[in-house]
Design a protein around this motif. Sequence first.
Motif, PDB file in Angstrom:
ATOM      1  N   VAL A   1       0.850  -1.189   0.000  1.00  0.00           N
ATOM      2  CA  VAL A   1       0.000   0.000   0.000  1.00  0.00           C
ATOM      3  C   VAL A   1       0.882   1.234   0.000  1.00  0.00           C
ATOM      4  O   VAL A   1       1.846   1.323   0.750  1.00  0.00           O
ATOM      5  CB  VAL A   1      -0.992   0.017   1.186  1.00  0.00           C
ATOM      6  CG1 VAL A   1      -0.284   0.035   2.540  1.00  0.00           C
ATOM      7  CG2 VAL A   1      -1.945   1.209   1.088  1.00  0.00           C
TER       8      VAL A   1
ATOM      9  N   VAL B   1       1.423   5.097   0.796  1.00  0.00           N
ATOM     10  CA  VAL B   1       0.888   6.133   1.681  1.00  0.00           C
ATOM     11  C   VAL B   1       1.700   7.415   1.521  1.00  0.00           C
ATOM     12  O   VAL B   1       2.904   7.371   1.265  1.00  0.00           O
ATOM     13  CB  VAL B   1       0.884   5.707   3.167  1.00  0.00           C
ATOM     14  CG1 VAL B   1      -0.053   4.541   3.416  1.00  0.00           C
ATOM     15  CG2 VAL B   1       2.283   5.361   3.645  1.00  0.00           C
TER      16      VAL B   1
ATOM     17  N   SER C   1      -4.919   8.102   1.059  1.00  0.00           N
ATOM     18  CA  SER C   1      -3.877   7.085   1.249  1.00  0.00           C
ATOM     19  C   SER C   1      -4.026   6.392   2.598  1.00  0.00           C
ATOM     20  O   SER C   1      -3.744   5.198   2.717  1.00  0.00           O
ATOM     21  CB  SER C   1      -2.477   7.677   1.090  1.00  0.00           C
ATOM     22  OG  SER C   1      -2.061   8.373   2.237  1.00  0.00           O
TER      23      SER C   1
ATOM     24  N   ALA D   1      -4.600   2.485   3.286  1.00  0.00           N
ATOM     25  CA  ALA D   1      -3.835   1.686   4.250  1.00  0.00           C
ATOM     26  C   ALA D   1      -4.762   0.859   5.130  1.00  0.00           C
ATOM     27  O   ALA D   1      -4.491  -0.317   5.400  1.00  0.00           O
ATOM     28  CB  ALA D   1      -2.946   2.592   5.099  1.00  0.00           C
TER      29      ALA D   1
ATOM     30  N   VAL E   1       3.845  -1.313   3.801  1.00  0.00           N
ATOM     31  CA  VAL E   1       3.434   0.086   3.734  1.00  0.00           C
ATOM     32  C   VAL E   1       4.606   0.867   3.146  1.00  0.00           C
ATOM     33  O   VAL E   1       5.712   0.825   3.684  1.00  0.00           O
ATOM     34  CB  VAL E   1       3.067   0.618   5.131  1.00  0.00           C
ATOM     35  CG1 VAL E   1       2.617   2.069   5.051  1.00  0.00           C
ATOM     36  CG2 VAL E   1       1.984  -0.245   5.770  1.00  0.00           C
TER      37      VAL E   1
ATOM     38  N   TYR F   1       6.163   4.508   1.607  1.00  0.00           N
ATOM     39  CA  TYR F   1       6.147   5.954   1.420  1.00  0.00           C
ATOM     40  C   TYR F   1       7.254   6.293   0.439  1.00  0.00           C
ATOM     41  O   TYR F   1       8.405   5.903   0.631  1.00  0.00           O
ATOM     42  CB  TYR F   1       6.372   6.676   2.745  1.00  0.00           C
ATOM     43  CG  TYR F   1       6.616   8.161   2.594  1.00  0.00           C
ATOM     44  CD1 TYR F   1       5.656   8.989   2.031  1.00  0.00           C
ATOM     45  CD2 TYR F   1       7.819   8.731   2.994  1.00  0.00           C
ATOM     46  CE1 TYR F   1       5.880  10.355   1.892  1.00  0.00           C
ATOM     47  CE2 TYR F   1       8.050  10.092   2.867  1.00  0.00           C
ATOM     48  CZ  TYR F   1       7.073  10.892   2.305  1.00  0.00           C
ATOM     49  OH  TYR F   1       7.306  12.243   2.160  1.00  0.00           O
TER      50      TYR F   1
ATOM     51  N   ILE G   1       0.708   4.749  11.842  1.00  0.00           N
ATOM     52  CA  ILE G   1       0.447   3.327  11.595  1.00  0.00           C
ATOM     53  C   ILE G   1       0.624   2.528  12.879  1.00  0.00           C
ATOM     54  O   ILE G   1      -0.189   1.661  13.203  1.00  0.00           O
ATOM     55  CB  ILE G   1       1.362   2.797  10.477  1.00  0.00           C
ATOM     56  CG1 ILE G   1       0.996   3.485   9.157  1.00  0.00           C
ATOM     57  CG2 ILE G   1       1.254   1.286  10.347  1.00  0.00           C
ATOM     58  CD1 ILE G   1       2.063   3.363   8.099  1.00  0.00           C
TER      59      ILE G   1
ATOM     60  N   TRP H   1       3.153  -6.295   9.390  1.00  0.00           N
ATOM     61  CA  TRP H   1       3.407  -5.181   8.480  1.00  0.00           C
ATOM     62  C   TRP H   1       4.836  -4.700   8.592  1.00  0.00           C
ATOM     63  O   TRP H   1       5.498  -4.918   9.591  1.00  0.00           O
ATOM     64  CB  TRP H   1       2.427  -4.033   8.723  1.00  0.00           C
ATOM     65  CG  TRP H   1       2.540  -3.377  10.064  1.00  0.00           C
ATOM     66  CD1 TRP H   1       1.976  -3.809  11.231  1.00  0.00           C
ATOM     67  CD2 TRP H   1       3.255  -2.177  10.392  1.00  0.00           C
ATOM     68  NE1 TRP H   1       2.296  -2.957  12.259  1.00  0.00           N
ATOM     69  CE2 TRP H   1       3.081  -1.943  11.773  1.00  0.00           C
ATOM     70  CE3 TRP H   1       4.032  -1.285   9.650  1.00  0.00           C
ATOM     71  CZ2 TRP H   1       3.655  -0.856  12.414  1.00  0.00           C
ATOM     72  CZ3 TRP H   1       4.592  -0.206  10.297  1.00  0.00           C
ATOM     73  CH2 TRP H   1       4.391   0.000  11.666  1.00  0.00           C
TER      74      TRP H   1
ATOM     75  N   PHE I   1       7.286  -1.165   7.171  1.00  0.00           N
ATOM     76  CA  PHE I   1       7.269   0.167   6.573  1.00  0.00           C
ATOM     77  C   PHE I   1       8.541   0.338   5.752  1.00  0.00           C
ATOM     78  O   PHE I   1       9.631   0.025   6.216  1.00  0.00           O
ATOM     79  CB  PHE I   1       7.193   1.247   7.651  1.00  0.00           C
ATOM     80  CG  PHE I   1       7.068   2.635   7.090  1.00  0.00           C
ATOM     81  CD1 PHE I   1       5.827   3.131   6.723  1.00  0.00           C
ATOM     82  CD2 PHE I   1       8.180   3.436   6.915  1.00  0.00           C
ATOM     83  CE1 PHE I   1       5.704   4.407   6.195  1.00  0.00           C
ATOM     84  CE2 PHE I   1       8.077   4.707   6.391  1.00  0.00           C
ATOM     85  CZ  PHE I   1       6.831   5.206   6.028  1.00  0.00           C
TER      86      PHE I   1
END
Length: 157
Positions: free
Chosen positions: A25, A27, A33, A37, A53, A55, A85, A100, A102
């Motif tokens: 996803v 974001v 966004s 998420a 996740v 960015y 998050i 998850w 990041f």
Amino acid sequence: MTEQHAPQPAHRFERGTDGPKVILVGVDGSDSSLRAAAYAGGLARRQNALLAVVYVQPVLTAGAALGVSVAETTGEIAEDLVAQIREATERTRGTFDVRWEFHTFRGDPYNGLVKAADELKADAVVVGASEQAGHRIVGSVAVRLVKAGRWPVTVVP
């Protein structure tokens, strides 16, 4: 004359073994966004998939020319997104458990998400719908990802 057939094995349905393993996803802090998420988190939970996740830190040469510390600003955005998050994860702990990670990538949003999806071996990509009016003419990141045709793409309004 009778024919002998080997017994056929019973067909077994394998529950939960054929879905996506990695759901990516994108974001950027926008409302759409963050909705993406949340949606992707629900998909990952139901599929027992890893939620990646991502960015994408923009590379803004114009901002640097004006004396703005782009790396510092985008780093702060990334830290804020991770905090949001984590907070959402803590609120749902025990009710919804989602694995998850990041990740940050640098570049423009489209190429950054493509690179992330390739490197993380994403099975599906979820993004928020663009909130910028100009994208109706030029094309949004979501439309470009769909047109690439490399992964199933879900666009969350």
